[in-house]
Design an enzyme around this catalytic site. Structure first.
Site, PDB file in Angstrom:
ATOM      1  N   SER A 258       0.821  -1.196   0.000  1.00 33.84           N
ATOM      2  CA  SER A 258       0.000   0.000   0.000  1.00 33.84           C
ATOM      3  C   SER A 258       0.864   1.258   0.000  1.00 33.84           C
ATOM      4  CB  SER A 258      -0.902  -0.056   1.222  1.00 33.84           C
ATOM      5  OG  SER A 258      -2.130   0.510   0.930  1.00 33.84           O
ATOM      6  N   LYS A 262       4.363   2.134  -2.154  1.00 35.67           N
ATOM      7  CA  LYS A 262       4.761   3.306  -2.949  1.00 35.67           C
ATOM      8  C   LYS A 262       6.200   3.649  -2.568  1.00 35.67           C
ATOM      9  CE  LYS A 262       0.051   5.295  -2.066  1.00 35.67           C
ATOM     10  NZ  LYS A 262      -0.858   4.530  -2.836  1.00 35.67           N
ATOM     11  N   HIS A 399      -7.770  -5.562  -0.286  1.00 31.77           N
ATOM     12  CA  HIS A 399      -6.527  -4.856   0.033  1.00 31.77           C
ATOM     13  C   HIS A 399      -5.904  -5.431   1.311  1.00 31.77           C
ATOM     14  CE1 HIS A 399      -3.972  -1.436  -0.567  1.00 31.77           C
ATOM     15  NE2 HIS A 399      -4.195  -0.955   0.644  1.00 31.77           N
TER      16      HIS A 399
END
Ligand code: GCU
Length: 419
Positions: A258, A262, A399
């Protein structure tokens, strides 16, 4: 007209991307700013790669500082018989400016015992503190600020009191960190808490962690946001690993889920010491393409998480499909080192297909550099991992980081790291 029809035809067959309909062409990582094509690996490395780094630094992630000259490591815990003798646990305080009362990051290492070293390692930041990845009573509880429960669907953090972790949080997030399997495969696990490096609260106004040391890098268009700061922290962990004889610093994979995915991608893009990158549902500002205009967009990123990226990035709100760059370029910067991009079927925010297309677009650079790239031209069926120099899967579910994800990452590490 004919050209456009051809592009749309090509799109149908999965060869062209974003050239049809409303979308604008994805910028080509293999074309220089002046319009010339990159013709050699040397030119990629010496000219195009630096161009892309500069573009993504100034427009998206921001300008991070160098390694601080005064930084100091202090190994404050070593237990050669941790986890019932399975591992050696080490904890290292990293004093960013060398001062014990300055910003501090604690790095937790579990190094497998009984394996001929130095061993490869997996490094990843954690969401809730080192003490939550494993119910080990000896892990130091971070005193950094901690997010309290705000309805996170995957975890109940009611153990956090007054924004501080407590003893009750030990092992809270162990489900997402299969320490045992990682060690059994002969890999060390290395982790640190995101808030030790930089605050994930926009209201904190960069008043904690590394940001406090670099006021000159704030209040400017290319200020380094929290995502870049986390990537910077990952590089500082690498600085430590290079000093630890138990670890083979040439075989270190950087992992993140998540928002921390990044950061892992940007760490891999900016720091070539990372031999592999694993991005678990990193979504917008991670692996996913903005050009498709699907999933979380730039306006949402810049308003809900204004501290994540450089101020310049706000100039692109509502211009997602017009960006002069996109996330396949971040993946390209990792080439030819192995990278794994993973999505989840229900994680629509991260636009699974956009993550796949990004990996596929980066594959042109991997192939240009003589590797196999991503061995798929179409989104693979769910729960079917494809693995070349780029790996990808889309799994069922939402997720999260699951056992399925880890099974693929460990296989990918075996494929590229085992001798
Ligand atoms: C939000 C955000 C995502 C991010 C995720 C996370 O959902 O919109 O961009 O990846 O938080 O980090 O959990």
């Amino acid at each position: 007209m004919v050209k456009k029809a051809l592009a749309c035809f090509a799109l149908l067959y999965g060869y062209a991307l974003a050239t049809c309909g409303q979308q604008h062409p994805l910028p080509n990582p293999l074309v220089l700013k002046d319009g010339r094509r990159v013709t050699s690996a040397k030119q990629w490395q010496n000219q195009r790669r630096p161009e892309l780094l500069a573009l993504l630094t100034s427009q998206l992630y921001g300008h991070s500082p160098e390694k601080p000259a005064q930084m100091r490591f202090e190994v404050f815990d070593t237990d050669p018989k941790a986890l019932g003798g399975k591992a050696t646990r080490k904890q290292v305080a990293v004093f960013f400016n060398g001062k014990p009362d300055g910003p501090r990051m604690d790095v937790l290492l579990y190094i497998p015992n009984g394996v001929k070293g130095p061993v490869p390692a997996l490094v990843g930041l954690n969401f809730w503190g080192n003490s939550t990845i494993q119910a080990d009573p000896k892990i130091r509880i971070s005193t950094s600020w901690m997010e309290s429960n705000r309805g996170n669907p995957y975890i109940d953090v009611s153990c956090v009191v007054n924004h501080q972790s407590t003893d009750a949080c030990r092992g809270l997030n162990a489900r997402q960190w299969p320490v045992d399997s990682i060690l059994s495969r002969g890999y060390a696990l290395v982790t640190a808490y995101r808030e030790d490096i930089a605050s994930d609260e926009s209201t904190m106004k960069f008043s904690t962690g590394v940001h406090t040391l670099y006021p000159d890098l704030q209040n400017r268009g290319d200020n380094f946001g929290t995502v870049a700061a986390w990537a910077w922290g990952l590089s500082r962990i690498m600085d430590y690993l290079q000093t630890d004889k138990a670890i083979d610093a040439k075989r270190v994979a950087v992992f993140g889920w998540s928002r921390l995915g990044k950061a892992a991608l940007w760490a891999g893009a900016t720091d070539e010491r990372f031999a592999m990158v694993i991005s678990n549902e990193s979504g917008a500002g991670g692996a996913k393409l903005f050009h498709r205009g699907i999933g979380e967009n730039i306006r949402r990123l810049c308003t809900v998480f204004p501290h994540w990226f450089a101020a310049n990035f706000r100039n692109y709100m509502d211009k997602d499909t017009l960006l002069p760059f996109d996330q396949h370029m971040v993946i390209s910067l990792i080439a030819p080192r192995p990278v794994y991009v993973a999505s989840a079927e229900q994680d629509k925010n991260s636009d699974p297909e956009g993550e796949f297309e990004s990996a596929r677009a980066a594959s042109s650079v991997y192939r240009f550099l003589g590797t196999k790239g991503l061995p798929a031209t179409q989104l693979p069926p769910v729960n079917q991992s494809v693995q070349g120099q780029i790996g990808y899967h889309i799994r069922t579910g939402g997720h999260d980081v699951t056992a399925y994800d880890w099974a693929q990452y460990l296989a990918f590490m075996d494929k590229h790291f085992k001798r």
